[in-house]
Design an enzyme around this catalytic site. Sequence first.
Site, PDB file in Angstrom:
ATOM      1  CB  ALA A   1      -0.913   0.004   1.235  1.00 14.43           C
ATOM      2  CB  CYS A   2       2.364   3.514  -1.824  1.00 13.64           C
ATOM      3  SG  CYS A   2       1.910   3.487  -3.569  1.00 13.64           S
ATOM      4  CG  ASP A   3       0.180   9.046  -0.600  1.00 11.07           C
ATOM      5  OD1 ASP A   3      -0.723   8.742   0.183  1.00 11.07           O
ATOM      6  OD2 ASP A   3       0.938   9.997  -0.422  1.00 11.07           O
TER       7      ASP A   3
END
Length: 588
Positions: free
Chosen positions: A385-387
């Site tokens: 998960a990232c931006d």
Amino acid sequence: MENKSSLKVRVQKLGTALSNMVMPNIGAFIAWGILTTLFIDTGWLPNPTLNVMVSPILTYLLPVLIGYTGGYNVYGQRGAVVGAIATFGAVAGSDVPMFIGAMIMGPLGAWCIKKFDQVFQDKVKAGFEMLVNNFSAGIIGFILIILAFLAVGPIVSSLTNAIGVGVQAIVEARLLPLANILIEPAKILFLNNALNHGIFTPLGAEQVAAAGKSILFLLETNPGPGLGVLLAFAIFGKGSAKSSSWGAMVIHFLGGIHEIYFPYVMMKPLLFLAVIAGGVSGTFTFQLLGAGLSGAASPGSIIAILAMTPRGGYLPVLAGVFVATAVSFLVAAPILKADKSDGDSLAEAQAATQAAKAESKGQSEAAPAITEDISADSVQQIIFACDAGMGSSAMGASILRDKVKKAGLDLPVSNKSISNLTDTPNTLIVTQEELADRAAQKTPSAVHVAVDNFLATPKYDDIVSMLAGTASQTAAASSGPTDGKSDDSEIDLNYIDEVVFAYDQARGSATMGQSTLEAIFKNNGIAVPVSKAANSSLGKFNAENILLVTTIANQALVQQEAPKAQILVVDSLVTTPEYDKMVARMHK
């Protein structure tokens, strides 16, 4: 100072919100770009029949997709439906592509239905839930579509036309290259997605509708400035920064993961001048030669850029990329040559880059790692998960997916943006340290692991070991040498006749590791040959004067095939400080 930081947080949040509506739909933009490149009147294969689809996709499909995604990000599927309904009102009420309207009405529609549910959800009598849910969404959607058609569409249409006129005026005044003075530093401060997908992609799509191509698609995605800096490090750099720059160039230029060069610039702040000069000169060349793309290039790989280049446009595009590379290199080279420090600080720069990214999200420092016991029983899927859910997180997912597969584990590994995470049990969430708190709040039922760098971290091997139930054996193996051969502190290159990179299936990593170590040896005048070999071929290297380099995940197989050889276990075959340590001991 506090106000400045607060402003940066607001800008970052706004940019993230905008890019999170566009990035999940980049595939649709690319499909439209290919359709445009091939079938419009000036395309590669002009086709009046297929060309009919170009305008409706731009006018209807893309804005509605953005509105749907914006609604989904706010309130899931229910918000997505109302957001799409509201967006269509803006689309029908305007005569320009309604991207800005979609970015307004999608989240607004979702917010309205979310607030309605919060107020009335507990007041609905049993058996009437579906009736209330359907009619509330329909009625709120009806009100918003009328509002959007009568007010939002015309207002945003006028605003869009004004912005278009402004952008065109800047282009005609030959001032567009000056934008890179802001773009290049903003990229390294992790505003790249906000700039490219939140601003340039929608505006560029409108220019394509009018002219068949847009230079805006090239402003942020140009790989030239970063390539020039990495090339300067490869020739004039020192230590691990020099040796790792070759692999970084491949990942940056062909893979399109621009984040990989950010730490190199952070390590020598004067190099901001190099990327700015490269960006300005590249955009000047694009503008001078009339370069443009017919669709968004994502990621910023030269392959994606060339795929979106219209017929007859390859020379201007390539000229801009290589001029940017040359100028960036020429500015970076004397900066690195003038550096009199004994070593490099790539590791510290990577940490500084992560700190800058954390600060841009309003965090004073990186959040602590969040870890729990991991086992095959507690984890049924792994999500990075990232931006934005793309870029380096996609590459990190690919690295771990390969390790999971080699370990014989049947676990899906995917990547998402944090805004799209759902709280699902038996899920392992891998995220960067500065985003760990947000991921934990979004998915409290999941198991969480925070890493400092998606592209190179020993935690991937730890995760695989725990999932495979071999954590204790791996820890024991890595805590001390097996037969005195796996601890790098006892490896002396004066008694090594050959270094061999051992691999199972990751031949590419072994090749890059071989090139890295060969470069280090050459720079230090060490005449030890370096090669690579598959695990199945290690029998012929089973001797004490041979050093086998491998990863934790592959260590057991290597020891089984060549028990007499010395073994160096590293976190990553490509970028590791262990090589420099070996060389330093040899020269003592």
